[in-house]
Design an enzyme around this catalytic site. Sequence first.
Site, PDB file in Angstrom:
ATOM      1  N   VAL A  99      -1.965  -6.666   8.501  1.00  0.00           N
ATOM      2  CA  VAL A  99      -1.292  -7.947   8.390  1.00  0.00           C
ATOM      3  C   VAL A  99      -1.032  -8.270   9.922  1.00  0.00           C
ATOM      4  O   VAL A  99      -0.394  -9.741  10.274  1.00  0.00           O
ATOM      5  CB  VAL A  99       0.082  -7.915   7.299  1.00  0.00           C
ATOM      6  CG1 VAL A  99      -0.702  -7.375   5.705  1.00  0.00           C
ATOM      7  CG2 VAL A  99       1.183  -7.314   7.914  1.00  0.00           C
ATOM      8  N   LYS A 154      13.536  -7.452   8.119  1.00  0.00           N
ATOM      9  CA  LYS A 154      13.402  -8.453   6.406  1.00  0.00           C
ATOM     10  C   LYS A 154      14.133  -9.729   6.906  1.00  0.00           C
ATOM     11  O   LYS A 154      14.582 -10.388   5.206  1.00  0.00           O
ATOM     12  CB  LYS A 154      14.210  -7.476   6.148  1.00  0.00           C
ATOM     13  CG  LYS A 154      12.770  -6.269   5.660  1.00  0.00           C
ATOM     14  CD  LYS A 154      11.812  -6.644   5.106  1.00  0.00           C
ATOM     15  CE  LYS A 154      10.798  -5.575   4.608  1.00  0.00           C
ATOM     16  NZ  LYS A 154       9.603  -6.486   3.977  1.00  0.00           N
ATOM     17  N   ILE A 170      13.672   1.721  -4.686  1.00  0.00           N
ATOM     18  CA  ILE A 170      12.467   2.154  -6.147  1.00  0.00           C
ATOM     19  C   ILE A 170      12.001   3.198  -5.378  1.00  0.00           C
ATOM     20  O   ILE A 170      11.517   3.236  -4.453  1.00  0.00           O
ATOM     21  CB  ILE A 170      12.045   0.112  -5.615  1.00  0.00           C
ATOM     22  CG1 ILE A 170      13.081  -0.830  -5.638  1.00  0.00           C
ATOM     23  CG2 ILE A 170      11.047   0.689  -6.542  1.00  0.00           C
ATOM     24  CD1 ILE A 170      13.145  -1.060  -6.755  1.00  0.00           C
ATOM     25  N   SER A 195      14.427  -7.476   1.620  1.00  0.00           N
ATOM     26  CA  SER A 195      15.192  -5.613   1.280  1.00  0.00           C
ATOM     27  C   SER A 195      16.135  -6.289   0.901  1.00  0.00           C
ATOM     28  O   SER A 195      17.126  -7.168   1.067  1.00  0.00           O
ATOM     29  CB  SER A 195      14.554  -4.850   2.184  1.00  0.00           C
ATOM     30  OG  SER A 195      15.946  -3.606   2.277  1.00  0.00           O
ATOM     31  N   TYR A 255      14.728  -2.990  11.059  1.00  0.00           N
ATOM     32  CA  TYR A 255      14.325  -3.447   9.628  1.00  0.00           C
ATOM     33  C   TYR A 255      14.973  -4.833   8.703  1.00  0.00           C
ATOM     34  O   TYR A 255      14.083  -5.456   8.192  1.00  0.00           O
ATOM     35  CB  TYR A 255      14.133  -2.438   8.760  1.00  0.00           C
ATOM     36  CG  TYR A 255      13.728  -2.312   7.668  1.00  0.00           C
ATOM     37  CD1 TYR A 255      11.931  -2.046   7.554  1.00  0.00           C
ATOM     38  CD2 TYR A 255      14.575  -2.165   6.753  1.00  0.00           C
ATOM     39  CE1 TYR A 255      11.985  -2.409   5.779  1.00  0.00           C
ATOM     40  CE2 TYR A 255      14.122  -2.565   5.073  1.00  0.00           C
ATOM     41  CZ  TYR A 255      12.687  -2.757   4.884  1.00  0.00           C
ATOM     42  OH  TYR A 255      12.599  -2.249   3.989  1.00  0.00           O
TER      43      TYR A 255
HETATM   44  P1  NAP Z   1       4.769   1.816   0.587  1.00  0.00           P
HETATM   45  O1  NAP Z   1       4.547   2.587  -0.374  1.00  0.00           O
HETATM   46  O2  NAP Z   1       5.271   2.320   1.998  1.00  0.00           O
HETATM   47  O3  NAP Z   1       3.572   0.687   0.488  1.00  0.00           O
HETATM   48  C1  NAP Z   1       4.018  -0.169   1.465  1.00  0.00           C
HETATM   49  C2  NAP Z   1       2.671  -0.522   1.753  1.00  0.00           C
HETATM   50  O4  NAP Z   1       2.193  -1.259   3.057  1.00  0.00           O
HETATM   51  C3  NAP Z   1       0.783   0.525   2.103  1.00  0.00           C
HETATM   52  O5  NAP Z   1       0.512   0.853   1.710  1.00  0.00           O
HETATM   53  C4  NAP Z   1       1.173   0.906   3.397  1.00  0.00           C
HETATM   54  O6  NAP Z   1       0.323   1.730   4.189  1.00  0.00           O
HETATM   55  C5  NAP Z   1       1.201  -1.016   4.083  1.00  0.00           C
HETATM   56  N1  NAP Z   1       1.271  -1.516   5.670  1.00  0.00           N
HETATM   57  C6  NAP Z   1       2.034  -0.898   6.154  1.00  0.00           C
HETATM   58  N2  NAP Z   1       1.557  -1.448   7.068  1.00  0.00           N
HETATM   59  C7  NAP Z   1       1.145  -2.035   7.123  1.00  0.00           C
HETATM   60  C8  NAP Z   1      -0.123  -3.342   8.024  1.00  0.00           C
HETATM   61  N3  NAP Z   1       0.619  -3.061   9.251  1.00  0.00           N
HETATM   62  N4  NAP Z   1      -0.859  -3.978   7.364  1.00  0.00           N
HETATM   63  C9  NAP Z   1      -1.127  -3.597   5.984  1.00  0.00           C
HETATM   64  N5  NAP Z   1      -0.918  -2.913   5.249  1.00  0.00           N
HETATM   65  C10 NAP Z   1       0.736  -2.176   5.997  1.00  0.00           C
HETATM   66  O7  NAP Z   1       5.916   1.211   0.772  1.00  0.00           O
HETATM   67  P2  NAP Z   1       6.682   0.291  -0.417  1.00  0.00           P
HETATM   68  O8  NAP Z   1       8.556   0.960  -0.994  1.00  0.00           O
HETATM   69  O9  NAP Z   1       5.750   0.272  -2.213  1.00  0.00           O
HETATM   70  O10 NAP Z   1       7.198  -0.643  -0.085  1.00  0.00           O
HETATM   71  C11 NAP Z   1       6.488  -2.418  -0.389  1.00  0.00           C
HETATM   72  C12 NAP Z   1       7.483  -3.001   0.370  1.00  0.00           C
HETATM   73  O11 NAP Z   1       8.412  -3.063  -0.499  1.00  0.00           O
HETATM   74  C13 NAP Z   1       8.231  -2.854   2.005  1.00  0.00           C
HETATM   75  O12 NAP Z   1       7.960  -4.425   2.371  1.00  0.00           O
HETATM   76  C14 NAP Z   1       9.878  -2.212   1.811  1.00  0.00           C
HETATM   77  O13 NAP Z   1       9.636  -2.945   3.068  1.00  0.00           O
HETATM   78  C15 NAP Z   1       9.952  -2.834   1.014  1.00  0.00           C
HETATM   79  N6  NAP Z   1      11.294  -2.899   0.088  1.00  0.00           N
HETATM   80  C16 NAP Z   1      11.484  -1.622  -0.047  1.00  0.00           C
HETATM   81  C17 NAP Z   1      11.979  -0.991  -0.819  1.00  0.00           C
HETATM   82  C18 NAP Z   1      11.731   0.299  -1.590  1.00  0.00           C
HETATM   83  O14 NAP Z   1      12.999   0.781  -2.136  1.00  0.00           O
HETATM   84  N7  NAP Z   1      10.966   1.477  -1.697  1.00  0.00           N
HETATM   85  C19 NAP Z   1      13.158  -0.847  -1.004  1.00  0.00           C
HETATM   86  C20 NAP Z   1      13.025  -2.415   0.441  1.00  0.00           C
HETATM   87  C21 NAP Z   1      12.491  -3.281   0.565  1.00  0.00           C
HETATM   88  P3  NAP Z   1       0.575   2.990   4.982  1.00  0.00           P
HETATM   89  O15 NAP Z   1       0.620   3.424   4.157  1.00  0.00           O
HETATM   90  O16 NAP Z   1      -1.000   3.203   5.456  1.00  0.00           O
HETATM   91  O17 NAP Z   1       1.107   2.862   5.935  1.00  0.00           O
END
Ligand code: NAP
Length: 240
Positions: free
Chosen positions: A53, A148, A177, A131, A144
């Site tokens: 992205v 965000k 999450i 976030s 981060y």
């Molecule tokens: P995740 O399981 O790591 O999923 C994130 C996805 O984004 C992965 O498939 C990753 O690919 C992909 N990605 C990373 N860099 C990218 C790029 N430059 N271009 C395209 N795709 C890219 O994480 P998640 O927890 O589901 O997070 C989803 C969103 O929620 C994120 O924005 C995260 O910051 C936000 N968030 C999550 C939490 C939580 O508790 N989990 C809390 C607050 C915010 P790779 O795995 O190949 O790197």
Amino acid sequence: MSKSSAAEKVAVVTGGASGIGKAVAERLSKDGYRVAVFDLNPGDIPHSYAVDVTDRAQIDTALKSIHEELGPVAILVNAAGLDGFTPFLKISFEEWQKVVNVNLHGVFHVIQAVLPDMIDAGWGRIVNISSSSTHSGTPFMTHYVSAKSAVNGLTKSLALEYGPKGITVNAVPPGFIDTPMLRKAEERGNLGDIEKTIAATPVRRIGKPEDIAATCAFLISEEAGYITGQIVGVNGGRNT
Ligand code: NAP
């Protein structure tokens, strides 16, 4: 377009190969939308595109294929993200730029690429996954949290700018999450004891990616048309 059914609407979900983005893509497919996924390694997900992205040329190329295969984009959920846990004084400018590039500049690029479709249709829905750390701040995550927080600001300003064009823009800041990102952070020792965090969470459980997907499904629905510029927390009550 405005009153068309889900089946006539194309949704792009970034980060749709893992965690929250994957749950969003699956939920929107189940709801009948035509879903395209952008991710670094999307594997064999239908209508998925290997897109970084932060790379506008890759986004534009994928969008061209989406136009040919599915049609113009009506819905965008920006879930691609990258965390970072480093004491502030140890963050190299390279690391700072990488985290800001993915979490903020990626959102800028994808929105700017798909917005013309929404303007043409006079209807659009954008949901940015920010976030819960933007409510509270988080030590060792200054890059981060800065990125965000900027996404929340972008969301509010864009909502004001494009509300008159029939486009809503909201942010969902998730908290705690259960995704690969969270589990990797746990393995690295960045999160402390998850059971203690659950015990301190008002609803006494960890969040599921489906919790965020359900919120996105509502925010992109026709009936959510009066909700825009909002930061809709989904965090089990950890941030109020
Ligand atoms: P995740 O399981 O790591 O999923 C994130 C996805 O984004 C992965 O498939 C990753 O690919 C992909 N990605 C990373 N860099 C990218 C790029 N430059 N271009 C395209 N795709 C890219 O994480 P998640 O927890 O589901 O997070 C989803 C969103 O929620 C994120 O924005 C995260 O910051 C936000 N968030 C999550 C939490 C939580 O508790 N989990 C809390 C607050 C915010 P790779 O795995 O190949 O790197």
